[in-house]
Scaffold this active site. Structure first.
Site, PDB file in Angstrom:
ATOM      1  N   ARG A  80       0.831  -1.202   0.000  1.00  5.88           N
ATOM      2  CA  ARG A  80       0.000   0.000   0.000  1.00  5.88           C
ATOM      3  C   ARG A  80       0.871   1.259   0.000  1.00  5.88           C
ATOM      4  O   ARG A  80       0.543   2.248  -0.662  1.00  5.88           O
ATOM      5  CB  ARG A  80      -0.946   0.019   1.206  1.00  5.88           C
ATOM      6  N   CYS A 129      -0.674   6.302   9.099  1.00  4.96           N
ATOM      7  CA  CYS A 129      -1.074   5.029   8.495  1.00  4.96           C
ATOM      8  C   CYS A 129      -2.197   5.324   7.504  1.00  4.96           C
ATOM      9  O   CYS A 129      -2.097   6.248   6.713  1.00  4.96           O
ATOM     10  CB  CYS A 129      -1.492   4.038   9.571  1.00  4.96           C
TER      11      CYS A 129
END
Length: 281
Positions: free
Chosen positions: A179, A237
């Site tokens: 990601r 995050c």
């Protein structure tokens, strides 16, 4: 001063009779917002209260925020009072993802000066130890005591934007490497990472059994990363949850870590989309 961090299942079992103990079950599933409460009712640590990460530990998402913006200070103060938490409470929070979700509650509470710990290994560790599990729902005994809440460790989107000029901190992304590199993005409309960020997935803090690695092992791994970073770290995050696990791990290793860009990639992706729309207008 060192922050409180972890307790083992055995330590928690020994704490169960403490009058000032508050156990929080923070199990949470991003793709099924009702599941956490359902698994809590099916079985939880004796005396545990359910705390909803999406509704109690976050405010409503808007077009300008990430997925889990922090609640207003007064709102969190009310939530803590409703859970019976005071400045004298000993709080233990757990999940079933090796602290990935529980770390958010830990980070929010520990900066209020509350003695709060994450259960190492989570609910699975409690089950494996053979300790008692109860079902149903526990009701909290609210307190009239109100903790004065603030978020001194919060880093805003504006702070991140300004940092491109002043370079006061280094961003560290807690998402998985794929990601971070813009691959397999399923949560946000834009893939990638904030320019200049480095990557250490929070799962690297864990051993094969889902427990936190030893402080010595974490200190060695983080120190090798830190030798390449000359500025303080700000953690992020996807939505300001698993970033807190890196903060937890750092403190468990005896290293200083506090600051989180709570908006994280979910807020930054929205910013990127706005900028694209503005350039096309």
């Amino acid at each position: 001063m060192a922050l409180p961090t972890m307790v083992s299942a055995t330590q928690l079992q020994d704490m169960l009779e403490q009058e000032d103990l508050v156990i929080l079950d923070s199990r949470f599933y991003l793709t099924d917002l009702k599941k956490g409460y359902e698994v809590y009712k099916f079985g939880h640590i004796p005396g545990a209260l359910f705390v909803d990460l999406h509704h109690q530990l976050a405010s409503t998402e808007t077009n300008l925020t990430g997925r889990h913006p922090l609640p207003e200070p007064d709102t969190l103060s009310q939530t803590l009072a409703s859970l019976g938490i005071t400045n004298n409470s000993q709080v233990v929070v757990y999940d079933d993802m090796s602290g990935a979700m529980a770390a958010r509650a830990w980070w929010m509470l520990v900066q209020q000066g509350i003695q709060v710990y994450v259960l190492d290994g989570g609910f699975a560790a409690w089950e494996s130890a053979g300790y008692l599990i109860e079902s149903g729902e526990n009701l909290a005994t609210p307190t009239e005591h109100r903790i004065k809440v603030s978020y001194p460790w919060l880093v805003s989107e504006d702070d991140v934007v300004a940092n491109f000029e002043v370079e006061r901190f280094q961003l560290l992304d807690a998402r998985s490497e794929d990601r971070f590199n813009g691959l397999n993005e399923t949560m946000d409309p834009v893939a990638g990472h904030i320019p200049g960020a480095m990557n250490r997935c929070f799962t690297e803090n864990l051993n094969a059994e889902g427990f936190m690695k030893s402080p010595a092992e974490l200190q060695d791994e983080w120190s090798r990363l830190l030798q390449h970073i000359e500025k303080p770290i700000v953690y992020y995050c996807g939505s300001g949850v698993t970033a807190c696990h890196n903060v937890l791990a750092m403190n468990y290793a005896g290293l200083e870590a506090k600051h989180v860009f709570v908006g994280s990639w979910s807020q930054w992706a929205k910013r990127m989309l706005r900028k694209l729309e503005e350039s096309d207008a």
